[in-house]
Design a protein around this motif. Structure first.
Motif, PDB file in Angstrom:
ATOM      1  N   THR A  93      -6.270  29.322 -19.288  1.00  0.00           N
ATOM      2  CA  THR A  93      -7.654  28.893 -19.078  1.00  0.00           C
ATOM      3  C   THR A  93      -8.369  28.150 -20.300  1.00  0.00           C
ATOM      4  O   THR A  93      -9.074  27.366 -20.303  1.00  0.00           O
ATOM      5  CB  THR A  93      -8.797  30.274 -19.134  1.00  0.00           C
ATOM      6  OG1 THR A  93      -8.357  30.940 -20.316  1.00  0.00           O
ATOM      7  CG2 THR A  93      -8.618  31.136 -18.093  1.00  0.00           C
ATOM      8  N   ASN A  94      -7.474  28.080 -21.360  1.00  0.00           N
ATOM      9  CA  ASN A  94      -7.982  27.521 -22.648  1.00  0.00           C
ATOM     10  C   ASN A  94      -6.713  26.853 -23.559  1.00  0.00           C
ATOM     11  O   ASN A  94      -5.720  27.796 -23.622  1.00  0.00           O
ATOM     12  CB  ASN A  94      -8.759  28.736 -23.558  1.00  0.00           C
ATOM     13  CG  ASN A  94      -9.253  28.062 -24.617  1.00  0.00           C
ATOM     14  OD1 ASN A  94      -9.579  26.704 -24.778  1.00  0.00           O
ATOM     15  ND2 ASN A  94      -9.616  28.932 -25.736  1.00  0.00           N
ATOM     16  N   VAL A  95      -6.915  25.802 -23.969  1.00  0.00           N
ATOM     17  CA  VAL A  95      -5.420  25.240 -24.557  1.00  0.00           C
ATOM     18  C   VAL A  95      -6.085  24.437 -25.952  1.00  0.00           C
ATOM     19  O   VAL A  95      -7.168  23.683 -25.785  1.00  0.00           O
ATOM     20  CB  VAL A  95      -4.968  24.145 -23.743  1.00  0.00           C
ATOM     21  CG1 VAL A  95      -3.923  23.163 -24.794  1.00  0.00           C
ATOM     22  CG2 VAL A  95      -4.181  24.683 -22.788  1.00  0.00           C
ATOM     23  N   THR A  96      -5.538  24.693 -27.035  1.00  0.00           N
ATOM     24  CA  THR A  96      -5.813  23.896 -28.126  1.00  0.00           C
ATOM     25  C   THR A  96      -4.995  23.286 -28.663  1.00  0.00           C
ATOM     26  O   THR A  96      -3.754  23.773 -28.908  1.00  0.00           O
ATOM     27  CB  THR A  96      -6.345  24.951 -29.306  1.00  0.00           C
ATOM     28  OG1 THR A  96      -7.465  25.682 -28.940  1.00  0.00           O
ATOM     29  CG2 THR A  96      -6.835  24.232 -30.588  1.00  0.00           C
ATOM     30  N   VAL A  97      -4.950  21.807 -28.826  1.00  0.00           N
ATOM     31  CA  VAL A  97      -3.983  20.946 -29.210  1.00  0.00           C
ATOM     32  C   VAL A  97      -4.068  20.508 -30.607  1.00  0.00           C
ATOM     33  O   VAL A  97      -5.014  20.067 -31.086  1.00  0.00           O
ATOM     34  CB  VAL A  97      -3.964  19.651 -28.316  1.00  0.00           C
ATOM     35  CG1 VAL A  97      -2.767  18.802 -28.545  1.00  0.00           C
ATOM     36  CG2 VAL A  97      -3.988  19.914 -27.122  1.00  0.00           C
ATOM     37  N   GLY A  98      -2.892  20.739 -31.307  1.00  0.00           N
ATOM     38  CA  GLY A  98      -2.943  20.472 -32.882  1.00  0.00           C
ATOM     39  C   GLY A  98      -2.868  18.997 -33.249  1.00  0.00           C
ATOM     40  O   GLY A  98      -2.740  18.212 -32.407  1.00  0.00           O
ATOM     41  N   LYS A  99      -3.310  18.916 -34.348  1.00  0.00           N
ATOM     42  CA  LYS A  99      -3.591  17.713 -35.067  1.00  0.00           C
ATOM     43  C   LYS A  99      -2.379  16.332 -35.069  1.00  0.00           C
ATOM     44  O   LYS A  99      -2.745  15.153 -35.513  1.00  0.00           O
ATOM     45  CB  LYS A  99      -4.385  17.442 -36.369  1.00  0.00           C
ATOM     46  CG  LYS A  99      -3.356  18.326 -37.380  1.00  0.00           C
ATOM     47  CD  LYS A  99      -4.043  18.031 -38.753  1.00  0.00           C
ATOM     48  CE  LYS A  99      -3.232  18.350 -39.885  1.00  0.00           C
ATOM     49  NZ  LYS A  99      -3.634  18.438 -41.307  1.00  0.00           N
ATOM     50  N   ASN A 100      -1.232  16.887 -34.628  1.00  0.00           N
ATOM     51  CA  ASN A 100      -0.195  15.829 -34.923  1.00  0.00           C
ATOM     52  C   ASN A 100       0.601  15.484 -33.707  1.00  0.00           C
ATOM     53  O   ASN A 100       1.152  14.702 -33.401  1.00  0.00           O
ATOM     54  CB  ASN A 100       0.984  16.474 -35.629  1.00  0.00           C
ATOM     55  CG  ASN A 100       0.768  16.809 -37.094  1.00  0.00           C
ATOM     56  OD1 ASN A 100      -0.052  15.980 -37.791  1.00  0.00           O
ATOM     57  ND2 ASN A 100       1.013  17.858 -37.638  1.00  0.00           N
ATOM     58  N   VAL A 101      -0.290  15.951 -32.502  1.00  0.00           N
ATOM     59  CA  VAL A 101       0.033  15.613 -31.147  1.00  0.00           C
ATOM     60  C   VAL A 101      -0.315  14.172 -30.757  1.00  0.00           C
ATOM     61  O   VAL A 101      -1.422  14.093 -30.767  1.00  0.00           O
ATOM     62  CB  VAL A 101      -0.385  16.696 -29.959  1.00  0.00           C
ATOM     63  CG1 VAL A 101       0.095  16.261 -28.625  1.00  0.00           C
ATOM     64  CG2 VAL A 101       0.282  18.249 -30.433  1.00  0.00           C
ATOM     65  N   THR A 102       0.721  13.482 -30.576  1.00  0.00           N
ATOM     66  CA  THR A 102       0.467  12.267 -29.984  1.00  0.00           C
ATOM     67  C   THR A 102       0.757  11.629 -28.695  1.00  0.00           C
ATOM     68  O   THR A 102       0.279  10.694 -28.062  1.00  0.00           O
ATOM     69  CB  THR A 102       1.192  11.102 -30.966  1.00  0.00           C
ATOM     70  OG1 THR A 102       2.636  11.111 -30.417  1.00  0.00           O
ATOM     71  CG2 THR A 102       0.844  11.253 -32.417  1.00  0.00           C
ATOM     72  N   THR A 103       1.601  12.517 -27.965  1.00  0.00           N
ATOM     73  CA  THR A 103       1.914  12.307 -26.542  1.00  0.00           C
ATOM     74  C   THR A 103       1.774  13.577 -25.702  1.00  0.00           C
ATOM     75  O   THR A 103       2.171  14.619 -26.014  1.00  0.00           O
ATOM     76  CB  THR A 103       3.366  11.845 -26.476  1.00  0.00           C
ATOM     77  OG1 THR A 103       3.114  10.624 -27.259  1.00  0.00           O
ATOM     78  CG2 THR A 103       3.661  11.383 -25.098  1.00  0.00           C
ATOM     79  N   ILE A 104       1.186  13.594 -24.363  1.00  0.00           N
ATOM     80  CA  ILE A 104       1.283  14.399 -23.746  1.00  0.00           C
ATOM     81  C   ILE A 104       1.952  14.088 -22.290  1.00  0.00           C
ATOM     82  O   ILE A 104       1.591  12.740 -21.750  1.00  0.00           O
ATOM     83  CB  ILE A 104      -0.104  14.826 -23.323  1.00  0.00           C
ATOM     84  CG1 ILE A 104      -0.816  15.674 -24.573  1.00  0.00           C
ATOM     85  CG2 ILE A 104      -0.161  16.274 -21.934  1.00  0.00           C
ATOM     86  CD1 ILE A 104      -2.328  15.685 -24.250  1.00  0.00           C
ATOM     87  N   GLY A 105       2.772  14.635 -21.785  1.00  0.00           N
ATOM     88  CA  GLY A 105       3.819  14.214 -20.723  1.00  0.00           C
ATOM     89  C   GLY A 105       3.028  14.219 -19.314  1.00  0.00           C
ATOM     90  O   GLY A 105       2.061  14.986 -19.049  1.00  0.00           O
ATOM     91  N   LYS A 106       3.638  13.684 -18.345  1.00  0.00           N
ATOM     92  CA  LYS A 106       3.112  13.452 -17.050  1.00  0.00           C
ATOM     93  C   LYS A 106       3.223  14.888 -16.300  1.00  0.00           C
ATOM     94  O   LYS A 106       4.205  15.653 -16.628  1.00  0.00           O
ATOM     95  CB  LYS A 106       4.213  12.812 -16.434  1.00  0.00           C
ATOM     96  CG  LYS A 106       4.071  12.405 -14.876  1.00  0.00           C
ATOM     97  CD  LYS A 106       5.183  11.690 -14.369  1.00  0.00           C
ATOM     98  CE  LYS A 106       4.773  11.626 -12.765  1.00  0.00           C
ATOM     99  NZ  LYS A 106       5.936  10.659 -12.010  1.00  0.00           N
ATOM    100  N   LYS A 107       2.131  15.246 -16.003  1.00  0.00           N
ATOM    101  CA  LYS A 107       1.583  16.591 -15.240  1.00  0.00           C
ATOM    102  C   LYS A 107       1.962  17.595 -16.212  1.00  0.00           C
ATOM    103  O   LYS A 107       2.119  18.815 -15.755  1.00  0.00           O
ATOM    104  CB  LYS A 107       2.681  16.356 -13.927  1.00  0.00           C
ATOM    105  CG  LYS A 107       2.172  15.503 -12.852  1.00  0.00           C
ATOM    106  CD  LYS A 107       2.730  15.697 -11.591  1.00  0.00           C
ATOM    107  CE  LYS A 107       2.346  14.643 -10.632  1.00  0.00           C
ATOM    108  NZ  LYS A 107       2.650  14.940  -9.210  1.00  0.00           N
ATOM    109  N   ALA A 108       1.785  17.703 -17.438  1.00  0.00           N
ATOM    110  CA  ALA A 108       2.029  18.815 -18.359  1.00  0.00           C
ATOM    111  C   ALA A 108       1.207  19.933 -18.267  1.00  0.00           C
ATOM    112  O   ALA A 108       1.664  20.999 -18.380  1.00  0.00           O
ATOM    113  CB  ALA A 108       1.519  18.143 -19.850  1.00  0.00           C
ATOM    114  N   PHE A 109      -0.086  19.901 -17.579  1.00  0.00           N
ATOM    115  CA  PHE A 109      -1.131  20.705 -17.099  1.00  0.00           C
ATOM    116  C   PHE A 109      -1.417  20.652 -15.730  1.00  0.00           C
ATOM    117  O   PHE A 109      -2.374  21.337 -15.468  1.00  0.00           O
ATOM    118  CB  PHE A 109      -2.270  20.659 -18.231  1.00  0.00           C
ATOM    119  CG  PHE A 109      -1.889  20.943 -19.555  1.00  0.00           C
ATOM    120  CD1 PHE A 109      -1.772  22.020 -20.244  1.00  0.00           C
ATOM    121  CD2 PHE A 109      -1.850  19.894 -20.565  1.00  0.00           C
ATOM    122  CE1 PHE A 109      -1.479  22.484 -21.326  1.00  0.00           C
ATOM    123  CE2 PHE A 109      -1.476  20.101 -21.746  1.00  0.00           C
ATOM    124  CZ  PHE A 109      -1.376  21.286 -22.155  1.00  0.00           C
TER     125      PHE A 109
END
Length: 169
Positions: A93-109
């Motif tokens: 229900t809830n996601v927090t993404v850290g400050k160093n993340v530069t890329t989120i992959g295809k269909k990650a969520f």
């Protein structure tokens, strides 16, 4: 080579710079820390970057992707989320993404149909794969961490989040 190695102190760690002495962390090594499984994507000159591969189990309602994790006495920056990493995770229900993340992959969520809130901690996000947040909860709320990021994230997330999603500070 999967193991829960969440300890930040080991016999061979150099306490001055947080790096290990002589123990090379190999690229593509896979390990578990807390609720997540990671893969080493870069390991050179004492700098290690990792990617979130998947959750340990799909029963967590909330996931926090850290800025960094410790592996074999070395601090590893978490810089990406893998393709399909959380795909079809019905409990999330809830996601927090850290400050160093530069890329989120295809269909990650993709198809995380209960995902209602995604918070970016001033992440320098540069690339979001297609369908990354599609088929999530109606009225998904994306928090960008700053007012200045709203326009940037709106552009990055276009056609990758539901049309009724809101992008806010």
């Amino acid at each position: 080579q999967t193991g829960n190695n969440n300890q930040s102190t080991e016999d061979n760690q150099n306490p001055v710079n947080g790096q290990n002495d002589g123990m090379q962390i190999e690229k593509d090594a896979v390990f578990t820390v807390g609720k997540l499984v990671y893969k080493v994507t870069k390991s050179s000159e004492g700098k290690v970057e990792v990617q979130v591969l998947k959750p340990v189990k799909k029963t967590n309602k909330s996931i926090s992707i850290p800025n960094a994790v410790s592996y074999k006495g070395t601090t590893c920056k978490v810089t990406s989320i893998a393709k399909d990493a959380f795909r079809s995770n019905k409990k999330l229900t809830n996601v927090t993404v850290g400050k160093n993340v530069t890329t989120i992959g295809k269909k990650a969520f993709y198809n995380c149909n209960n995902l209602k809130k995604v918070t970016f901690k001033k992440s320098p996000l540069k690339k979001v794969g297609s369908g990354a947040f599609l088929k999530t909860a109606k009225n998904l709320k994306v928090k960008t961490g700053s007012k200045a990021n709203i326009k940037k994230y709106s552009s990055l997330l276009k056609k990758k989040i539901p049309s009724d999603a809101g992008i806010v500070k």
